[in-house]
Design a protein around this motif. Structure first.
Motif, short mmCIF file in Angstrom:
data_model
loop_
_atom_site.label_atom_id
_atom_site.label_comp_id
_atom_site.label_asym_id
_atom_site.label_seq_id
_atom_site.Cartn_x
_atom_site.Cartn_y
_atom_site.Cartn_z
N ASN A 5 -0.49 -5.17 1.43
CA ASN A 5 -0.26 -3.74 1.26
C ASN A 5 -1.55 -3.07 0.83
O ASN A 5 -2.32 -3.63 0.05
CB ASN A 5 0.81 -3.48 0.18
N CYS A 53 -6.37 -3.65 -1.68
CA CYS A 53 -5.09 -4.15 -1.17
C CYS A 53 -4.54 -5.19 -2.14
O CYS A 53 -5.25 -5.70 -2.99
CB CYS A 53 -5.28 -4.83 0.18
N TYR A 54 -3.25 -5.47 -1.98
CA TYR A 54 -2.64 -6.52 -2.79
C TYR A 54 -1.56 -7.22 -1.97
O TYR A 54 -1.01 -6.67 -1.03
CB TYR A 54 -2.05 -5.96 -4.08
N LYS A 66 0.45 -11.83 -8.02
CA LYS A 66 -0.20 -10.74 -7.30
C LYS A 66 -1.66 -11.09 -7.06
O LYS A 66 -2.39 -11.44 -7.99
CB LYS A 66 -0.09 -9.44 -8.10
N ASP A 117 -3.36 -0.33 -1.37
CA ASP A 117 -3.11 0.39 -2.61
C ASP A 117 -3.98 1.63 -2.73
O ASP A 117 -3.57 2.63 -3.32
CB ASP A 117 -3.38 -0.57 -3.77
N TYR A 118 -5.18 1.58 -2.16
CA TYR A 118 -6.15 2.67 -2.32
C TYR A 118 -7.13 2.66 -1.15
O TYR A 118 -7.58 1.60 -0.74
CB TYR A 118 -6.91 2.48 -3.65
N ASN A 138 -5.16 -9.55 -5.60
CA ASN A 138 -5.86 -8.32 -5.21
C ASN A 138 -6.96 -8.64 -4.21
O ASN A 138 -7.68 -9.62 -4.37
CB ASN A 138 -6.47 -7.64 -6.44
#
Length: 127
Positions: free
Chosen positions: A94, A105-106, A113, A96-97, A115
């Motif tokens: 996904n 992403c993560y 989790k 994230d920014y 990163n």
């Protein structure tokens, strides 16, 4: 020097519209001096334009290569941030920014989790 106070210029509607829209000549585009392409300002502007192009390529979904695998960014239909998808295995992580030069992403691996940070400056886009 003589004055031309009795000169009448006849213009049709097309010529008047061209004058009004500034299409007569390009004097407004001329700064009056040549541009030094090697100056620090021009180099900075060129770098900013490059980063903007790379960011647009990423967001528009153009495929990029990391290592030997090819990935694509897919945005959600709602317009929010999306995910990165592999052309071979499918979903990867996904997003994230999305910044000017970085994408964060993560993903979850075995309940933890993980990163991931992509540097848009070093991505190789596939044509």
């Amino acid at each position: 020097m003589t004055k031309l106070n009795k000169v009448v210029v006849v213009l049709d509607e097309k010529a008047i519209n061209e004058i009004a829209n500034g299409k007569v000549d390009k004097r407004t585009l001329n700064t009056g001096r040549p541009v030094n392409k090697k100056s620090a300002r021009q180099a900075r502007l060129a770098k900013q334009a490059h980063y903007s192009n790379v960011n647009n390529m990423f967001v528009s979904g153009k495929s990029f290569k990391v290592g030997n695998d090819i990935y694509t960014y897919k945005q959600l239909p709602s317009g929010k941030l999306g995910c990165i998808v592999s052309n071979v295995t499918g979903y990867v992580c996904n997003v994230d920014y999305i910044g000017r030069t970085k994408v964060k992403c993560y993903s979850f691996v075995l309940g933890k989790k993980v990163n991931v940070e992509l540097n848009l400056k070093t991505l190789k886009f596939v044509s």
